[in-house]
Write an enzyme that holds these catalytic residues in place. Structure first.
Site, short mmCIF file in Angstrom:
data_model
loop_
_atom_site.label_atom_id
_atom_site.label_comp_id
_atom_site.label_asym_id
_atom_site.label_seq_id
_atom_site.Cartn_x
_atom_site.Cartn_y
_atom_site.Cartn_z
N PRO A 66 0.73 -1.02 -0.62
CA PRO A 66 0.09 -0.04 -0.10
C PRO A 66 0.87 1.19 -0.04
O PRO A 66 1.92 1.32 0.47
CB PRO A 66 -1.04 -0.15 1.35
N ASN A 67 0.89 2.00 -0.56
CA ASN A 67 0.86 3.92 -1.04
C ASN A 67 2.09 3.91 -0.95
O ASN A 67 2.40 4.69 -1.96
CB ASN A 67 0.98 4.66 0.93
N ARG A 112 5.26 11.06 -2.59
CA ARG A 112 4.74 10.59 -1.67
C ARG A 112 5.81 11.09 0.17
O ARG A 112 6.92 10.11 -0.57
CB ARG A 112 4.38 8.99 -1.16
N TYR A 167 10.71 8.55 1.97
CA TYR A 167 11.34 8.17 0.82
C TYR A 167 11.94 8.09 -0.66
O TYR A 167 11.28 7.20 -1.82
CB TYR A 167 9.70 7.72 0.12
N ASN A 201 7.93 -5.48 -0.27
CA ASN A 201 7.66 -4.23 0.37
C ASN A 201 6.27 -4.47 0.65
O ASN A 201 5.41 -3.99 -0.08
CB ASN A 201 8.22 -3.13 -0.16
N ALA A 240 2.56 -0.62 5.37
CA ALA A 240 2.19 -0.92 6.44
C ALA A 240 1.87 -1.90 6.55
O ALA A 240 1.61 -2.11 7.81
CB ALA A 240 1.35 0.49 6.83
N GLU A 258 12.10 -9.35 2.95
CA GLU A 258 11.55 -8.18 3.41
C GLU A 258 12.31 -6.92 2.82
O GLU A 258 13.06 -6.30 3.01
CB GLU A 258 11.27 -8.29 3.95
N HIS A 261 12.38 -2.89 2.44
CA HIS A 261 11.69 -1.11 3.14
C HIS A 261 12.43 -0.31 2.54
O HIS A 261 13.99 -0.52 2.64
CB HIS A 261 11.84 -1.21 4.65
N ARG A 307 12.71 5.12 13.00
CA ARG A 307 11.41 5.27 13.05
C ARG A 307 10.68 5.49 14.40
O ARG A 307 10.77 4.95 15.18
CB ARG A 307 10.93 5.14 11.77
C1 DQA Z 1 7.40 1.67 4.11
C2 DQA Z 1 7.25 1.69 5.39
C3 DQA Z 1 6.51 1.26 6.65
O1 DQA Z 1 6.56 0.96 7.41
C4 DQA Z 1 5.61 2.21 5.78
O2 DQA Z 1 4.17 1.74 6.37
C5 DQA Z 1 5.47 2.23 4.14
C6 DQA Z 1 6.64 1.98 3.96
C7 DQA Z 1 9.22 1.91 3.39
O3 DQA Z 1 9.48 1.09 1.83
O4 DQA Z 1 9.85 1.77 4.70
O5 DQA Z 1 4.39 2.09 3.80
O6 DQA Z 1 7.58 -0.40 3.92
#
Ligand code: DQA
Length: 145
Positions: free
Chosen positions: A10-11, A18, A23, A74, A77, A98, A100, A107
């Protein structure tokens, strides 16, 4: 031929605009192009997918069992909340790295907990888009060793 799925949650479709202070300014399309370049260099096949929906991500992990040898994930959230994604990974038995962009351990406290980490081969975080090629290389090395 080794085949990998790069799955973003998501996102992450909004990367580029964003929260660029966290990011960066690279878009998801640019990250996917980077992944495709890395795959071509390594001689592996790659598919990239993104969804904002938890169930669609579960479905993508299930479908990967028949089509791919490993997953770079990835989960955004959902990393911090989704037992369903954790169970999907355990259920298909594929190796997952995994990923990120940000350093989730530096954070908010709630980001330091990852359900994915419990079932992942490894976690890469904090390296921005450069983490994706690293994850692909590590997964290919794992699969071909
Ligand atoms: C993320 C880190 C997550 O905590 C966050 O909710 C994201 C992006 C990252 O790529 O740093 O959506 O996965």
């Amino acid at each position: 031929m080794t085949s990998l799925l790069v799955l973003n949650g998501p996102n992450l479709n909004l990367l580029g605009t964003r929260q660029p202070e966290i990011y960066g300014s690279v878009t998801l399309a640019e990250i996917e192009a980077l992944c495709a370049e890395t795959a071509a260099e390594l001689g592996v096949s790659i598919e990239c997918a993104q969804s904002n929906h938890e169930g669609a991500l579960v479905d993508a992990i299930h479908a990967a069992r028949a089509r791919h040898d490993g997953i770079v994930l990835n989960a955004g959230a959902y990393t911090h909340t989704s037992i369903a994604l954790m169970d999907a990974i355990s259920s298909v038995g594929l190796p997952v790295i995994e990923l990120h962009l940000s350093n989730i351990h530096a954070r908010e406290d709630f980001r330091a907990r990852s359900y994915i980490a419990r079932v992942a081969l490894a976690q890469i975080c904090g390296l921005g888009p450069a983490g994706y090629p690293l994850a692909i290389r590590a997964l290919v090395q794992h699969l071909e060793s």
